[in-house]
Design an enzyme around this catalytic site. Structure first.
Site, PDB file in Angstrom:
ATOM      1  N   GLU A 214      26.256   6.926  32.302  1.00  0.00           N
ATOM      2  CA  GLU A 214      27.610   6.910  31.708  1.00  0.00           C
ATOM      3  C   GLU A 214      27.724   6.112  30.413  1.00  0.00           C
ATOM      4  O   GLU A 214      28.596   5.259  30.283  1.00  0.00           O
ATOM      5  CB  GLU A 214      28.614   6.401  32.748  1.00  0.00           C
ATOM      6  CG  GLU A 214      28.629   7.250  34.013  1.00  0.00           C
ATOM      7  CD  GLU A 214      29.512   6.694  35.120  1.00  0.00           C
ATOM      8  OE1 GLU A 214      30.245   5.717  34.888  1.00  0.00           O
ATOM      9  OE2 GLU A 214      29.453   7.242  36.236  1.00  0.00           O
TER      10      GLU A 214
ATOM     11  N   GLU B 235      25.711  14.225  41.645  1.00  0.00           N
ATOM     12  CA  GLU B 235      26.724  13.548  42.477  1.00  0.00           C
ATOM     13  C   GLU B 235      27.796  14.560  42.889  1.00  0.00           C
ATOM     14  O   GLU B 235      28.993  14.285  42.833  1.00  0.00           O
ATOM     15  CB  GLU B 235      27.353  12.380  41.699  1.00  0.00           C
ATOM     16  CG  GLU B 235      26.330  11.387  41.173  1.00  0.00           C
ATOM     17  CD  GLU B 235      26.937  10.175  40.463  1.00  0.00           C
ATOM     18  OE1 GLU B 235      28.156   9.964  40.544  1.00  0.00           O
ATOM     19  OE2 GLU B 235      26.158   9.430  39.830  1.00  0.00           O
TER      20      GLU B 235
HETATM   21  O1  G3I Z   1      30.507  -4.851  47.962  1.00  0.00           O
HETATM   22  C1  G3I Z   1      31.883  -4.895  48.345  1.00  0.00           C
HETATM   23  C2  G3I Z   1      31.988  -5.486  49.721  1.00  0.00           C
HETATM   24  O2  G3I Z   1      31.537  -6.808  49.684  1.00  0.00           O
HETATM   25  C3  G3I Z   1      33.452  -5.397  50.181  1.00  0.00           C
HETATM   26  O3  G3I Z   1      33.541  -5.812  51.507  1.00  0.00           O
HETATM   27  C4  G3I Z   1      33.951  -3.959  50.099  1.00  0.00           C
HETATM   28  C5  G3I Z   1      35.423  -3.841  50.449  1.00  0.00           C
HETATM   29  O4  G3I Z   1      35.978  -2.673  49.911  1.00  0.00           O
HETATM   30  O5  G3I Z   1      33.792  -3.503  48.779  1.00  0.00           O
HETATM   31  C6  G3I Z   1      32.446  -3.478  48.386  1.00  0.00           C
HETATM   32  O6  G3I Z   1      32.335  -2.949  47.094  1.00  0.00           O
HETATM   33  C7  G3I Z   1      32.555  -1.567  46.993  1.00  0.00           C
HETATM   34  C8  G3I Z   1      31.279  -0.923  46.454  1.00  0.00           C
HETATM   35  O7  G3I Z   1      31.518   0.433  46.219  1.00  0.00           O
HETATM   36  C9  G3I Z   1      30.091  -1.063  47.389  1.00  0.00           C
HETATM   37  O8  G3I Z   1      30.324  -0.503  48.633  1.00  0.00           O
HETATM   38  C10 G3I Z   1      33.710  -1.342  46.045  1.00  0.00           C
HETATM   39  O9  G3I Z   1      34.920  -1.790  46.609  1.00  0.00           O
HETATM   40  C11 G3I Z   1      33.852   0.123  45.711  1.00  0.00           C
HETATM   41  O10 G3I Z   1      34.800   0.293  44.662  1.00  0.00           O
HETATM   42  C12 G3I Z   1      32.506   0.652  45.236  1.00  0.00           C
HETATM   43  O11 G3I Z   1      32.684   2.014  44.947  1.00  0.00           O
HETATM   44  C13 G3I Z   1      31.558   2.694  44.462  1.00  0.00           C
HETATM   45  C14 G3I Z   1      31.742   3.070  42.995  1.00  0.00           C
HETATM   46  O12 G3I Z   1      30.651   3.868  42.563  1.00  0.00           O
HETATM   47  C15 G3I Z   1      31.852   1.864  42.119  1.00  0.00           C
HETATM   48  O13 G3I Z   1      32.066   2.211  40.814  1.00  0.00           O
HETATM   49  C16 G3I Z   1      31.403   3.957  45.301  1.00  0.00           C
HETATM   50  O14 G3I Z   1      31.066   3.590  46.648  1.00  0.00           O
HETATM   51  C17 G3I Z   1      30.331   4.858  44.727  1.00  0.00           C
HETATM   52  O15 G3I Z   1      30.364   6.093  45.376  1.00  0.00           O
HETATM   53  C18 G3I Z   1      30.599   5.088  43.243  1.00  0.00           C
HETATM   54  O16 G3I Z   1      29.565   5.884  42.711  1.00  0.00           O
HETATM   55  C19 G3I Z   1      29.670   6.226  41.330  1.00  0.00           C
HETATM   56  C20 G3I Z   1      28.273   6.378  40.785  1.00  0.00           C
HETATM   57  O17 G3I Z   1      27.547   5.212  41.027  1.00  0.00           O
HETATM   58  C21 G3I Z   1      28.280   6.717  39.299  1.00  0.00           C
HETATM   59  N1  G3I Z   1      29.094   7.877  39.047  1.00  0.00           N
HETATM   60  C22 G3I Z   1      30.452   7.849  39.575  1.00  0.00           C
HETATM   61  C23 G3I Z   1      30.401   7.557  41.078  1.00  0.00           C
HETATM   62  C24 G3I Z   1      31.788   7.606  41.669  1.00  0.00           C
HETATM   63  O18 G3I Z   1      32.565   6.560  41.153  1.00  0.00           O
END
Ligand code: G3I
Length: 369
Positions: A153, A258
């Site tokens: 990105e 994805e």
């Molecule tokens: O690590 C914390 C954890 O400590 C906490 O307890 C929990 C509570 O919600 O949150 C955890 O962090 C989360 C993280 O994923 C890891 O699980 C975040 O809230 C959450 O926002 C984060 O979302 C991820 C996102 O990327 C972040 O930008 C999604 O799971 C993941 O599917 C998404 O993937 C991205 C690709 O990497 C790149 N392309 C877009 C795609 C969708 O956004």
């Protein structure tokens, strides 16, 4: 007593067995084994095999894996002098154990950075960080990870370079450096540039120019990943096809990295109507909290069928198609762009049952074989 005709019995038994065994062996990965890899993104729990049912579904259906979160900078390199490979070691071991294509996501991304990385101020510090980060991680899994999203990105939607801690310190050269460092650490691993909305002509043009520049500067780029976070009606099949053709004309592999298809209303599409409306907790924005209506289930199946038909047409150019998650219940789209909704973007529902869309994708193959 009436005797059973042994010939009839044998034929009936064979027929029943052939139907049953066909159903049992059917899977995405087997059906598409001569076309491209069929992958899924794995959460930390899935890497650790916490749920046996989910695990057997993953092993049955998919032959490629991507780490959804655990290899992102904030998790794998939380402090300047500290890496944490606990989960990435398990991830790679899981892929090896199940003989899957193992993809690493992602080395350089402006999001989910460790806080200390955000503080990097100048080009010298940034170069040192990139050298250490990329070399350490790629070398550690040299010969074991098959491909990497080297940079994720880097572009704005208009195709210009996104402002980030990387571009602010090194300009466009950070991409050249990243690809060179990754190739130096593992000369055989496939290196990808990965981004979303690449079916939009302006952004696609930006990606094409970027890849040309990286190659012209001596970087090795093996593929472009189109994330494919798509909707029921867009992008059009025409734009998806142009993307495949334009990217493969660069001499690189094309991957859909994805894939998911949202069926829920998008706040940006509605914003013009009333800028003050509250989206979170608004039932209009979460229209199917219990069940997806059949009519939408059908639309989703048709959309997946149309997409896979097109991908099959260009299978010679496509290396991998990876879904962003195993089943609907775990999808990031339940919490984005509005928290707490119920979305239905994948081929398996929240109870792990396969949906009409799964049958539609499989039928494209089974009707031919
Ligand atoms: O690590 C914390 C954890 O400590 C906490 O307890 C929990 C509570 O919600 O949150 C955890 O962090 C989360 C993280 O994923 C890891 O699980 C975040 O809230 C959450 O926002 C984060 O979302 C991820 C996102 O990327 C972040 O930008 C999604 O799971 C993941 O599917 C998404 O993937 C991205 C690709 O990497 C790149 N392309 C877009 C795609 C969708 O956004």
């Amino acid at each position: 007593m009436k005797l059973i005709n042994p010939y009839l019995l044998a034929i009936t038994t064979m027929f029943v067995m052939s139907c049953t065994s066909k159903k049992e062996v059917s899977s995405l990965k087997d059906s598409y084994k001569n076309d491209f890899y069929i992958g899924t993104a794995l959460s930390a729990d899935q890497i650790e095999e916490k749920d046996a049912k989910v695990d057997s579904l993953i092993r049955k259906e998919f032959n490629a894996i991507t780490s959804e979160n655990i290899m992102k900078s904030m998790f794998i390199h939380p402090q300047k002098d500290k890496y944490d490979f606990t989960l990435s070691d398990k991830y790679v071991a899981y892929g090896e154990k199940n003989k899957m294509l193992i993809h690493g996501h992602t080395l350089i991304w402006h999001s989910q950075l460790a806080p200390w990385m955000e503080q990097i101020k100048d080009s010298t510090e940034m170069k040192a960080f990139m050298k250490d980060h990329i070399t350490t991680i790629v070398s550690k899994y040299k010969g074991r990870i098959n491909s990497w999203d080297v940079v994720n990105e880097a572009l704005n939607d208009d195709g210009t370079l996104r402002k980030s801690v990387f571009s602010n310190t090194l300009g466009e050269n950070f991409l050249v450096d990243a690809f060179k460092l990754a190739a130096a650490a593992d000369p055989k691993v496939d290196l990808y540039y990965n981004d979303y909305n690449l079916e939009d002509p302006a952004k696609r043009e930006g990606a094409i120019n970027l890849v040309k520049k990286i190659k012209a500067a001596g970087g090795k780029v093996d593929g472009i990943g189109s994330q494919a976070h798509w909707k029921l009606n867009s992008p059009s099949l025409e734009e998806i096809e142009k993307t495949i053709l334009d990217f493969s004309a660069l001499g690189v592999k094309v991957a859909f990295t994805e894939l998911d298809i949202t069926v829920l209303p998008n706040p940006w599409d509605l914003k013009g109507a009333d800028v003050n409306q509250k989206f979170e907790g608004n039932p209009k924005m979460n229209p199917y909290p219990e069940k997806l209506p059949d009519s939408i289930q059908d639309k989703l199946a048709q959309r997946y069928a149309d997409i896979f038909k097109l991908l099959l047409k260009h299978k010679d150019k496509i290396s991998r198609v990876t879904f962003w998650g195993v089943y609907d219940g775990q999808s990031w789209l339940n919490d984005w762009p509005i928290k707490g909704r119920t979305n239905y973007p994948l081929l398996f529902d929240a109870k792990l049952a396969h949906k009409k869309a799964y049958d539609a994708v499989l039928n494209l193959k089974e009707s031919k074989e």
